[in-house]
Design an enzyme around this catalytic site. Structure first.
Site, PDB file in Angstrom:
ATOM      1  CB  VAL A   1      -0.994  -0.012   1.179  1.00 25.47           C
ATOM      2  CG1 VAL A   1      -1.800   1.277   1.226  1.00 25.47           C
ATOM      3  CG2 VAL A   1      -1.931  -1.213   1.075  1.00 25.47           C
TER       4      VAL A   1
ATOM      5  N   GLY B   1       2.089   1.746  -3.481  1.00 30.13           N
ATOM      6  CA  GLY B   1       0.978   2.222  -4.300  1.00 30.13           C
ATOM      7  C   GLY B   1       0.613   3.659  -4.015  1.00 30.13           C
ATOM      8  CD  GLU B   2      -1.321   6.950   0.844  1.00 27.18           C
ATOM      9  OE1 GLU B   2      -1.680   8.074   1.228  1.00 27.18           O
ATOM     10  OE2 GLU B   2      -1.524   5.915   1.489  1.00 27.18           O
ATOM     11  CB  SER B   3       4.919   6.252  -2.750  1.00 28.39           C
ATOM     12  OG  SER B   3       5.061   6.044  -1.362  1.00 28.39           O
TER      13      SER B   3
ATOM     14  CB  SER C   1       0.625  10.669  -3.350  1.00 28.07           C
ATOM     15  OG  SER C   1      -0.333  10.086  -2.513  1.00 28.07           O
TER      16      SER C   1
END
Length: 141
Positions: free
Chosen positions: A61, A64-66, A69
């Site tokens: 996660v 993925g979030e890095s 964003s």
């Protein structure tokens, strides 16, 4: 060496100089390509495992979030920041060594919302997880 879009605003380039924040640095995330529509990064499994020795689901996660964003921030430009408002992940395969790669593809790039799908694979190209993230673009100036 990270590939940035040729027209990336200098303010965004300065924001990205810290590798996307302290957590991606601690986790060893390396960005290869960063763009609004398409981004790629990789991360080592070593140092990011859970108690039974496989890559931690939260590490999937974070990768993925890095990517989601930073891709949203590029779309928003220097007058906006990307603020995550929703994220989910489906883990379909485990890994206990080597590197994983996250490939981020835009699903929707709007004026205020961006949604990306991030597919995380092992070195053989096997899908390990699928992350979907939506960011709100908040005006800062």
């Amino acid at each position: 060496m990270t590939q940035y879009p040729a027209d990336l605003h200098p303010d965004l380039l300065a924001r990205f100089s810290n590798n996307g924040g302290a957590l991606p640095v601690k986790m060893g995330i390396e960005y290869d390509i960063l763009g609004a529509d398409y981004s790629v990064a990789r991360m080592p499994v070593e140092g990011n495992t859970q108690v039974v020795g496989i890559l931690h689901g939260g590490a999937h996660v974070v990768l993925g979030e890095s990517l989601g964003s930073l891709s949203s921030a590029i779309h928003g430009g220097p007058d906006y920041v990307a603020v995550g408002i929703e994220i989910n992940a489906s883990h379909t395969r485990s890994i206990d060594s080597g590197w994983v790669t996250g490939t981020c593809t835009a699903i929707s790039l709007g004026r205020t919302l961006c949604t990306h799908e991030i597919v995380i694979t092992d070195e053989a190209g096997n899908r390990l997880s699928t992350v979907r993230m939506t960011n709100f673009l908040k005006k800062i100036r």
